[in-house]
Scaffold this motif. Sequence first.
Motif, PDB file in Angstrom:
ATOM      1  N   ARG A  32       0.947  -1.737   0.225  1.00  0.00           N
ATOM      2  CA  ARG A  32       0.387   0.098   0.219  1.00  0.00           C
ATOM      3  C   ARG A  32       0.391   0.802   0.163  1.00  0.00           C
ATOM      4  O   ARG A  32       1.782   1.273   0.692  1.00  0.00           O
ATOM      5  CB  ARG A  32      -0.682  -0.078   1.184  1.00  0.00           C
ATOM      6  N   VAL A  33       0.524   1.848  -1.106  1.00  0.00           N
ATOM      7  CA  VAL A  33       1.626   3.900  -1.381  1.00  0.00           C
ATOM      8  C   VAL A  33       0.157   3.937  -1.403  1.00  0.00           C
ATOM      9  O   VAL A  33      -0.639   4.032  -1.483  1.00  0.00           O
ATOM     10  CB  VAL A  33       3.005   3.251  -2.117  1.00  0.00           C
ATOM     11  N   THR A  34       0.742   5.910  -1.432  1.00  0.00           N
ATOM     12  CA  THR A  34       0.285   6.872  -1.763  1.00  0.00           C
ATOM     13  C   THR A  34       0.136   8.246  -2.623  1.00  0.00           C
ATOM     14  O   THR A  34      -0.491   8.210  -3.425  1.00  0.00           O
ATOM     15  CB  THR A  34       0.252   7.966  -0.209  1.00  0.00           C
ATOM     16  N   LYS A  35       0.940   7.152  -2.856  1.00  0.00           N
ATOM     17  CA  LYS A  35       1.881   7.625  -4.849  1.00  0.00           C
ATOM     18  C   LYS A  35       2.106   6.775  -5.611  1.00  0.00           C
ATOM     19  O   LYS A  35       2.381   5.482  -5.855  1.00  0.00           O
ATOM     20  CB  LYS A  35       2.483   8.980  -4.444  1.00  0.00           C
ATOM     21  N   ALA A  67       4.401   2.011 -10.084  1.00  0.00           N
ATOM     22  CA  ALA A  67       3.894   1.509 -11.398  1.00  0.00           C
ATOM     23  C   ALA A  67       2.601   1.230 -11.713  1.00  0.00           C
ATOM     24  O   ALA A  67       2.344  -0.001 -11.704  1.00  0.00           O
ATOM     25  CB  ALA A  67       5.065   1.500 -12.048  1.00  0.00           C
ATOM     26  N   VAL A  68       2.181   2.040 -12.239  1.00  0.00           N
ATOM     27  CA  VAL A  68       0.568   1.398 -13.119  1.00  0.00           C
ATOM     28  C   VAL A  68       0.737   0.918 -13.992  1.00  0.00           C
ATOM     29  O   VAL A  68       0.458   2.732 -14.782  1.00  0.00           O
ATOM     30  CB  VAL A  68      -0.767   2.770 -12.238  1.00  0.00           C
ATOM     31  N   PHE A  69       0.541   0.451 -14.825  1.00  0.00           N
ATOM     32  CA  PHE A  69       0.550   0.214 -16.298  1.00  0.00           C
ATOM     33  C   PHE A  69      -0.679   0.369 -17.282  1.00  0.00           C
ATOM     34  O   PHE A  69      -2.341  -0.321 -16.656  1.00  0.00           O
ATOM     35  CB  PHE A  69       1.126  -1.355 -17.247  1.00  0.00           C
ATOM     36  N   LEU A  99       1.260  15.703 -16.230  1.00  0.00           N
ATOM     37  CA  LEU A  99       2.195  14.300 -16.937  1.00  0.00           C
ATOM     38  C   LEU A  99       3.179  14.649 -16.007  1.00  0.00           C
ATOM     39  O   LEU A  99       4.019  15.324 -14.975  1.00  0.00           O
ATOM     40  CB  LEU A  99       2.513  15.012 -18.181  1.00  0.00           C
ATOM     41  N   PHE A 100       3.761  13.614 -15.787  1.00  0.00           N
ATOM     42  CA  PHE A 100       5.187  13.871 -15.256  1.00  0.00           C
ATOM     43  C   PHE A 100       6.310  14.502 -15.851  1.00  0.00           C
ATOM     44  O   PHE A 100       6.210  14.356 -16.927  1.00  0.00           O
ATOM     45  CB  PHE A 100       5.789  12.112 -15.104  1.00  0.00           C
ATOM     46  N   LEU A 111       0.742  10.483 -10.936  1.00  0.00           N
ATOM     47  CA  LEU A 111       1.720  11.372 -11.971  1.00  0.00           C
ATOM     48  C   LEU A 111       1.357  10.512 -13.210  1.00  0.00           C
ATOM     49  O   LEU A 111       0.810   9.317 -13.187  1.00  0.00           O
ATOM     50  CB  LEU A 111       2.747  11.826 -11.550  1.00  0.00           C
ATOM     51  N   ARG A 112       1.695  10.941 -14.518  1.00  0.00           N
ATOM     52  CA  ARG A 112       1.061  10.213 -15.774  1.00  0.00           C
ATOM     53  C   ARG A 112       2.498  10.287 -16.465  1.00  0.00           C
ATOM     54  O   ARG A 112       3.121  10.981 -16.611  1.00  0.00           O
ATOM     55  CB  ARG A 112       0.229  10.766 -16.237  1.00  0.00           C
ATOM     56  N   PHE A 113       3.532   8.741 -17.166  1.00  0.00           N
ATOM     57  CA  PHE A 113       4.182   9.067 -18.237  1.00  0.00           C
ATOM     58  C   PHE A 113       4.263   8.412 -18.664  1.00  0.00           C
ATOM     59  O   PHE A 113       3.531   7.266 -19.405  1.00  0.00           O
ATOM     60  CB  PHE A 113       5.313   8.059 -17.203  1.00  0.00           C
ATOM     61  N   ASN A 114       4.613   9.301 -20.198  1.00  0.00           N
ATOM     62  CA  ASN A 114       4.153   8.731 -21.293  1.00  0.00           C
ATOM     63  C   ASN A 114       6.020   9.564 -21.971  1.00  0.00           C
ATOM     64  O   ASN A 114       6.791  10.933 -21.616  1.00  0.00           O
ATOM     65  CB  ASN A 114       3.819  10.096 -21.975  1.00  0.00           C
ATOM     66  N   TYR A 115       6.805   8.371 -22.369  1.00  0.00           N
ATOM     67  CA  TYR A 115       8.085   8.576 -22.303  1.00  0.00           C
ATOM     68  C   TYR A 115       8.631   9.482 -23.706  1.00  0.00           C
ATOM     69  O   TYR A 115       8.939  10.572 -23.625  1.00  0.00           O
ATOM     70  CB  TYR A 115       8.177   6.982 -23.259  1.00  0.00           C
TER      71      TYR A 115
END
Length: 175
Positions: A32-35, A67-69, A99-100, A111-115
């Motif tokens: 369980r994490v918060t971020k 990290a959520v895919f 976005l990250f 946050l959302r990561f787009n390479y």
Amino acid sequence: MSVSRSDLNNPSEPKVRHFPISQELNRIQYGRVTKYIFIEQLPIGFGGQISGRLLALKLALALDRKAVFSSHADPPYLQTFEPQYSNAPTNMDWSAVDLFDPLLQQEAAFLRFNYLTAVKRLDTVADRVEDWIHRNLSNDTASIVTQMLRARSSRGCACCRQPSRWSMREKAVRN
């Protein structure tokens, strides 16, 4: 210098805890994490999919975020790995999440990561660095510094081996 067994057991020395990477990654991904950082997967080759997952898990470790895919599968391929996370929000509009940005300290829980967006952001910094070099250094020094930067990055991106911005400039100059 030799170290005796009694030196190693000295209670006055501060204790440092070391966690194996797999243990820390399991804590983040399955605990369980918060971020969180949502990973937008790109429909690319299978090797790129694996590299993308590795990059995402490295980001999870570095940022202490789960990290959520976007999919358990690897589009355009079917699922090839066990799910790499649990205890993540499922009914969420990730497209509304910021976005990250690799250059900012971001405290938001999601946050959302787009390479491709992250690489473009870093390319902007590379442009600014090169502009500063040419404005503030003599022509000879600027030439040497940019050659050093290009040589350092000629192998390309560490995760996907795509040509870096500096190496692409070098090829353009040669042609």
